[in-house]
Design a protein around this motif. Structure first.
Motif, PDB file in Angstrom:
ATOM      1  N   ASP A   1      -3.950 -12.378  -1.289  1.00  0.00           N
ATOM      2  CA  ASP A   1      -4.165 -11.143   0.168  1.00  0.00           C
ATOM      3  C   ASP A   1      -4.990 -10.343   0.176  1.00  0.00           C
ATOM      4  O   ASP A   1      -4.209  -9.419  -0.723  1.00  0.00           O
ATOM      5  CB  ASP A   1      -2.843 -11.826   0.804  1.00  0.00           C
ATOM      6  N   ALA A   2      -5.532 -10.211   0.356  1.00  0.00           N
ATOM      7  CA  ALA A   2      -6.192  -8.751   0.513  1.00  0.00           C
ATOM      8  C   ALA A   2      -5.740  -7.331   1.569  1.00  0.00           C
ATOM      9  O   ALA A   2      -5.620  -6.835   0.920  1.00  0.00           O
ATOM     10  CB  ALA A   2      -7.523  -8.198   0.883  1.00  0.00           C
ATOM     11  N   GLU A   3      -5.045  -8.395   2.176  1.00  0.00           N
ATOM     12  CA  GLU A   3      -3.969  -7.335   3.086  1.00  0.00           C
ATOM     13  C   GLU A   3      -2.964  -6.642   2.323  1.00  0.00           C
ATOM     14  O   GLU A   3      -2.581  -5.048   3.108  1.00  0.00           O
ATOM     15  CB  GLU A   3      -3.819  -7.969   4.545  1.00  0.00           C
ATOM     16  N   GLN A   4      -2.522  -6.949   1.259  1.00  0.00           N
ATOM     17  CA  GLN A   4      -1.133  -6.342   0.553  1.00  0.00           C
ATOM     18  C   GLN A   4      -1.884  -5.235  -0.053  1.00  0.00           C
ATOM     19  O   GLN A   4      -1.197  -4.507  -0.668  1.00  0.00           O
ATOM     20  CB  GLN A   4      -1.189  -7.492  -0.063  1.00  0.00           C
ATOM     21  N   VAL A   5      -3.608  -4.815  -0.092  1.00  0.00           N
ATOM     22  CA  VAL A   5      -3.660  -3.497  -1.233  1.00  0.00           C
ATOM     23  C   VAL A   5      -4.176  -3.379   0.039  1.00  0.00           C
ATOM     24  O   VAL A   5      -3.942  -2.960   0.931  1.00  0.00           O
ATOM     25  CB  VAL A   5      -5.564  -4.371  -1.798  1.00  0.00           C
ATOM     26  N   ASP A   6      -2.913  -2.198  -0.920  1.00  0.00           N
ATOM     27  CA  ASP A   6      -2.257  -0.528   0.164  1.00  0.00           C
ATOM     28  C   ASP A   6      -3.644   0.040  -0.377  1.00  0.00           C
ATOM     29  O   ASP A   6      -3.425   1.356  -0.832  1.00  0.00           O
ATOM     30  CB  ASP A   6      -1.299   0.081  -0.714  1.00  0.00           C
ATOM     31  N   GLU A   7      -4.258   0.512   0.231  1.00  0.00           N
ATOM     32  CA  GLU A   7      -6.022   1.864  -0.105  1.00  0.00           C
ATOM     33  C   GLU A   7      -4.987   2.946  -0.027  1.00  0.00           C
ATOM     34  O   GLU A   7      -5.255   3.644  -0.765  1.00  0.00           O
ATOM     35  CB  GLU A   7      -6.980   1.292   0.999  1.00  0.00           C
ATOM     36  N   ALA A   8      -4.248   3.309   1.446  1.00  0.00           N
ATOM     37  CA  ALA A   8      -4.160   4.538   0.919  1.00  0.00           C
ATOM     38  C   ALA A   8      -3.215   4.906  -0.432  1.00  0.00           C
ATOM     39  O   ALA A   8      -3.085   6.005  -0.513  1.00  0.00           O
ATOM     40  CB  ALA A   8      -2.989   4.634   2.240  1.00  0.00           C
ATOM     41  N   ARG A   9      -2.197   4.008  -0.818  1.00  0.00           N
ATOM     42  CA  ARG A   9      -1.331   4.246  -1.421  1.00  0.00           C
ATOM     43  C   ARG A   9      -2.210   4.509  -2.498  1.00  0.00           C
ATOM     44  O   ARG A   9      -2.065   5.065  -4.062  1.00  0.00           O
ATOM     45  CB  ARG A   9      -0.256   3.128  -1.808  1.00  0.00           C
ATOM     46  N   LEU A  10      -3.286   3.821  -3.160  1.00  0.00           N
ATOM     47  CA  LEU A  10      -4.247   3.468  -4.700  1.00  0.00           C
ATOM     48  C   LEU A  10      -4.407   4.620  -4.322  1.00  0.00           C
ATOM     49  O   LEU A  10      -4.928   5.430  -5.487  1.00  0.00           O
ATOM     50  CB  LEU A  10      -4.073   2.569  -4.139  1.00  0.00           C
ATOM     51  N   LYS A  11      -4.641   5.431  -3.722  1.00  0.00           N
ATOM     52  CA  LYS A  11      -6.202   7.083  -3.931  1.00  0.00           C
ATOM     53  C   LYS A  11      -4.925   8.025  -3.858  1.00  0.00           C
ATOM     54  O   LYS A  11      -5.181   8.829  -4.616  1.00  0.00           O
ATOM     55  CB  LYS A  11      -6.080   7.178  -2.304  1.00  0.00           C
ATOM     56  N   LYS A  12      -3.773   7.682  -3.617  1.00  0.00           N
ATOM     57  CA  LYS A  12      -3.014   8.862  -3.342  1.00  0.00           C
ATOM     58  C   LYS A  12      -1.851   8.435  -5.094  1.00  0.00           C
ATOM     59  O   LYS A  12      -1.850   9.605  -6.535  1.00  0.00           O
ATOM     60  CB  LYS A  12      -0.829   9.094  -3.002  1.00  0.00           C
ATOM     61  N   LEU A  13      -2.668   7.583  -6.173  1.00  0.00           N
ATOM     62  CA  LEU A  13      -2.409   7.304  -7.483  1.00  0.00           C
ATOM     63  C   LEU A  13      -3.272   8.022  -8.152  1.00  0.00           C
ATOM     64  O   LEU A  13      -3.381   7.165  -9.068  1.00  0.00           O
ATOM     65  CB  LEU A  13      -1.589   5.851  -7.495  1.00  0.00           C
ATOM     66  N   GLY A  14      -4.509   8.408  -7.294  1.00  0.00           N
ATOM     67  CA  GLY A  14      -5.400   8.745  -8.616  1.00  0.00           C
ATOM     68  C   GLY A  14      -6.497   7.650  -8.647  1.00  0.00           C
ATOM     69  O   GLY A  14      -7.943   8.131  -8.812  1.00  0.00           O
ATOM     70  N   ALA A  15      -6.441   6.799  -8.090  1.00  0.00           N
ATOM     71  CA  ALA A  15      -7.770   5.705  -6.925  1.00  0.00           C
ATOM     72  C   ALA A  15      -9.063   6.481  -6.550  1.00  0.00           C
ATOM     73  O   ALA A  15      -8.836   7.052  -5.720  1.00  0.00           O
ATOM     74  CB  ALA A  15      -7.399   4.539  -6.682  1.00  0.00           C
ATOM     75  N   LEU A  16      -9.959   6.004  -7.107  1.00  0.00           N
ATOM     76  CA  LEU A  16     -11.376   6.625  -6.073  1.00  0.00           C
ATOM     77  C   LEU A  16     -11.982   6.547  -4.868  1.00  0.00           C
ATOM     78  O   LEU A  16     -12.331   7.295  -4.694  1.00  0.00           O
ATOM     79  CB  LEU A  16     -12.196   7.018  -6.847  1.00  0.00           C
ATOM     80  N   GLY A  17     -11.324   5.254  -4.759  1.00  0.00           N
ATOM     81  CA  GLY A  17     -11.483   3.855  -3.515  1.00  0.00           C
ATOM     82  C   GLY A  17     -11.658   2.837  -3.266  1.00  0.00           C
ATOM     83  O   GLY A  17     -11.030   2.698  -5.039  1.00  0.00           O
ATOM     84  N   VAL A  18     -11.310   2.132  -2.669  1.00  0.00           N
ATOM     85  CA  VAL A  18     -10.970   0.771  -2.864  1.00  0.00           C
ATOM     86  C   VAL A  18     -12.142   0.091  -1.792  1.00  0.00           C
ATOM     87  O   VAL A  18     -12.464   0.367  -0.371  1.00  0.00           O
ATOM     88  CB  VAL A  18      -9.860   0.498  -2.573  1.00  0.00           C
ATOM     89  N   ILE A  19     -12.224  -1.583  -1.742  1.00  0.00           N
ATOM     90  CA  ILE A  19     -13.188  -2.081  -1.666  1.00  0.00           C
ATOM     91  C   ILE A  19     -12.886  -3.065  -1.702  1.00  0.00           C
ATOM     92  O   ILE A  19     -12.818  -4.289  -2.979  1.00  0.00           O
ATOM     93  CB  ILE A  19     -15.207  -1.611  -2.389  1.00  0.00           C
ATOM     94  N   LYS A  20     -12.684  -3.873  -0.044  1.00  0.00           N
ATOM     95  CA  LYS A  20     -12.004  -4.797  -0.218  1.00  0.00           C
ATOM     96  C   LYS A  20     -13.331  -6.008   0.446  1.00  0.00           C
ATOM     97  O   LYS A  20     -14.210  -5.597   1.560  1.00  0.00           O
ATOM     98  CB  LYS A  20     -11.181  -5.292   1.209  1.00  0.00           C
ATOM     99  N   LEU A  21     -13.973  -7.380  -0.684  1.00  0.00           N
ATOM    100  CA  LEU A  21     -15.521  -8.022   0.020  1.00  0.00           C
ATOM    101  C   LEU A  21     -15.372  -8.589   0.960  1.00  0.00           C
ATOM    102  O   LEU A  21     -15.937  -8.769   1.400  1.00  0.00           O
ATOM    103  CB  LEU A  21     -15.793  -7.662  -1.453  1.00  0.00           C
ATOM    104  N   ASP A  22     -13.886  -9.231   0.929  1.00  0.00           N
ATOM    105  CA  ASP A  22     -13.170 -10.242   1.831  1.00  0.00           C
ATOM    106  C   ASP A  22     -11.944 -10.527   1.956  1.00  0.00           C
ATOM    107  O   ASP A  22     -11.308  -8.934   0.813  1.00  0.00           O
ATOM    108  CB  ASP A  22     -14.440 -11.404   1.348  1.00  0.00           C
ATOM    109  N   GLY A  23     -11.183 -11.103   1.947  1.00  0.00           N
ATOM    110  CA  GLY A  23     -10.103 -12.060   2.360  1.00  0.00           C
ATOM    111  C   GLY A  23      -8.982 -11.558   0.691  1.00  0.00           C
ATOM    112  O   GLY A  23      -8.426 -11.864   0.565  1.00  0.00           O
ATOM    113  N   HIS A  24     -10.767 -12.253  -0.650  1.00  0.00           N
ATOM    114  CA  HIS A  24      -9.437 -12.397  -1.579  1.00  0.00           C
ATOM    115  C   HIS A  24      -9.941 -11.370  -2.896  1.00  0.00           C
ATOM    116  O   HIS A  24      -9.800 -10.908  -3.697  1.00  0.00           O
ATOM    117  CB  HIS A  24     -10.000 -13.596  -1.870  1.00  0.00           C
TER     118      HIS A  24
END
Length: 555
Positions: free
Chosen positions: A508-531
């Motif tokens: 479930d892509a909705e479980q991926v916390d984009e804001a949290r990942l960016k705080k942890l150093g990720a440059l970005g998050v791409i959700k191509l679809d639900g999976h």
């Protein structure tokens, strides 16, 4: 329909990722070949007489020969790398089967041509079929396209027959042993079709190549822009490979041998003492000199603009981020760490960046810069430009890069301030309480493993993965906290990486916390679809993936 689309996305992303292993070898071998061929050439030796000493000459000739390994066996490397990269398990068997399938296909082509009585010395027959020596066998040179086809077929056979059970009398040939066997059989049958289909297909490819050639300098422009636009979804490798290794990027004679593909032609020219012809110089318009305007000048200018536009109190915090991005771009030719700082907050600015990269290709082509190679970084400029002499027009690159530096700097500074873009250092400082104390997963003063419990990431695994510790820190990235932000181990169905990003299939892509990942150093998050999800990490992505893999029970 949605599942089919998701599966296609996953396959294309995985295919693009498999190119990275041979491309990395190509880049290294290219440097070896460039240094060795230039320093062992008569022109350089006349300028630097000490290089004529036997010891120097032997060392540099050895370097040049070593550099040829990737280019001499390029198709078979791809035929092995694709099933290796696409396989989830038993990758060694997949790679071995790729070699078996590639050899079987070419032996079948040789059988067909021989049975039909084709004269391998007849120039018309050679030109019609595209006959060449492939692994010491007279076959049809299908180049990278044939190798990719072999790799895909073998990867499908590996997935289907990896656990094949056989009758007791044939049990020895079952399981993993059956994969190379069935690969040899299937590819041998497919090889019989190549002489029937390839002449027509090869004609289409040549027509595309001629069409791009007729666009003159606009061909490199559209290529450079297209590569950048495809980069966010990870499909740029396919476009790049098409131009580097097939007739689409150009073809012609180099030292009496017919060579196809811009990169193949460039490296063949490095090993040739004759002056490059127009076919070679035109082909290199699709190579690294086109990138140098943006890589050595433009993106560093954008980074400086982002630094100057940041709040003064935030500049010390973002300096390391921007400096590491510039180093990765200028020295390594890796642009994502900088590009993904503005892609998601201003896609239109990223489009302008793509246009400017395309213009860099156009300007280099118009001015006749002839440097080549793959990465567009300062190493390419030195090895394939400066060391090769003034005929490469390497001296124009710093001038072009300086112009691009100014253009990027003023454009980015105007856009950031005028439109109040939240580039690094301009965003509101996070409130820990408002964030629900999520940052505790990354706090260094917490006891080992405490941060992981905030997401309950791996407690269900029932083994060593259930109690991850702070040892799972890849460089500056906290793998435990990243896993929690992805949704935990149970949310991950497949995990892999390319040169800068994690590539995942999740429940479930909705479980991926984009804001949290960016705080942890990720440059970005791409959700191509639900999976299908990609997390852009940067050059350290392999370390992060390896750390996550110890906690995730998937391939």
């Amino acid at each position: 329909m949605q599942k089919t689309k998701a599966a296609l996305w996953e396959f294309l992303q995985g295919l693009g990722k498999t190119f990275m292993l041979p491309v990395a070898l190509l880049a290294f071998c290219g440097i070896f070949l460039g240094i060795g061929s230039s320093l062992s050439s008569e022109a350089v030796a006349d300028t630097l007489p000490f290089l004529k000493a036997d010891g120097f000459h032997l060392v540099f000739t050895w370097m040049a020969n070593t550099g040829l390994v990737a280019f001499t066996f390029l198709p078979v490397l791809f035929a092995m790398a694709i099933p290796l990269g696409l396989a989830r398990e038993d990758k060694g068997v997949a790679a071995f089967s790729g070699f078996v399938g590639f050899a079987a296909m070419n032996l079948a082509v040789n059988f067909y041509l021989t049975a039909k009585g084709v004269d391998f010395e007849d120039e018309k027959a050679v030109a019609h079929y595209g006959i060449a020596d492939v692994l010491g066998v007279k076959s049809i040179d299908t180049g990278l396209l044939g190798a990719v086809a072999v790799g895909i077929v073998v990867s499908l056979l590996h997935q289907r027959f990896r656990t094949q059970r056989m009758p007791d009398a044939l049990a020895f040939f079952g399981g993993l042993r059956f994969v190379p066997i069935v690969s040899a059989l299937v590819l041998s049958l497919l090889g019989l079709l190549i002489p029937l289909l390839w002449p027509t297909f090869n004609g289409w490819i040549n027509a595309v190549g001629r069409g791009i050639g007729h666009t003159g300098v606009l061909g490199p422009f559209f290529f450079g822009m297209g590569e950048v636009l495809l980069r966010p979804i990870g499909l740029h490798h396919i476009l790049v490979a098409m131009f580097r290794f097939t007739d689409v990027g150009g073809s012609g004679a180099v030292c009496g041998e017919h060579v196809s593909g811009a990169l193949n032609m460039f490296y063949a020219q490095l090993d040739c003492s004759a002056a490059p012809n127009s076919a070679v110089t035109d082909a290199t318009h699709f190579l690294s000199q086109g990138k140098m305007a943006a890589y050595l000048g433009g993106l560093p200018g954008a980074a400086l603009a982002m630094y100057h536009c940041a709040k003064k109190t935030m500049r010390p915090r973002i300096k390391a981020l921007l400096v590491s991005g510039v180093v990765a771009c200028v020295v390594g030719g890796i642009t994502e760490p900088l590009e993904f700082l503005f892609l998601f907050i201003a896609p239109w600015l990223y489009f302008i960046h793509a246009v400017l990269v395309g213009l860099g290709f156009l300007v280099a082509a118009v001015l006749g810069v002839f440097i080549g190679n793959t990465d567009g970084n300062v190493i390419d400029w030195l090895v394939f430009g400066v060391l090769q002499g003034t005929t490469t027009k390497w001296y124009l690159v710093p001038v072009i890069a300086a112009v691009w530096f100014g253009a990027y700097y003023f454009l980015f500074r105007w856009a950031i301030t005028r439109l109040d873009l939240k580039t690094p250092g301009r965003e509101e400082e996070p409130d820990q309480d408002a964030a629900g104390n999520e940052d505790t997963a990354g706090d260094e003063d917490k006891p080992d493993g405490e941060g992981a419990r905030s997401g309950g990431t791996t407690a269900s695994n029932g083994d060593a993965r259930a109690t991850p510790t702070r040892e799972l820190v890849a460089g500056k990235y906290d793998a435990v906290a990243i896993l929690a932000a992805i949704g935990g181990a149970d949310n991950i169905r497949s995990l892999d990486n390319c040169i800068t990003r994690l590539r995942m299939t999740v429940a479930d892509a909705e479980q991926v916390d984009e804001a949290r990942l960016k705080k942890l150093g990720a440059l970005g998050v791409i959700k191509l679809d639900g999976h299908n999800v990609q997390v852009i990490i940067g050059p350290q992505v392999q370390s992060v993936k390896d750390a996550l893999a110890t906690m995730v029970p998937v391939g």
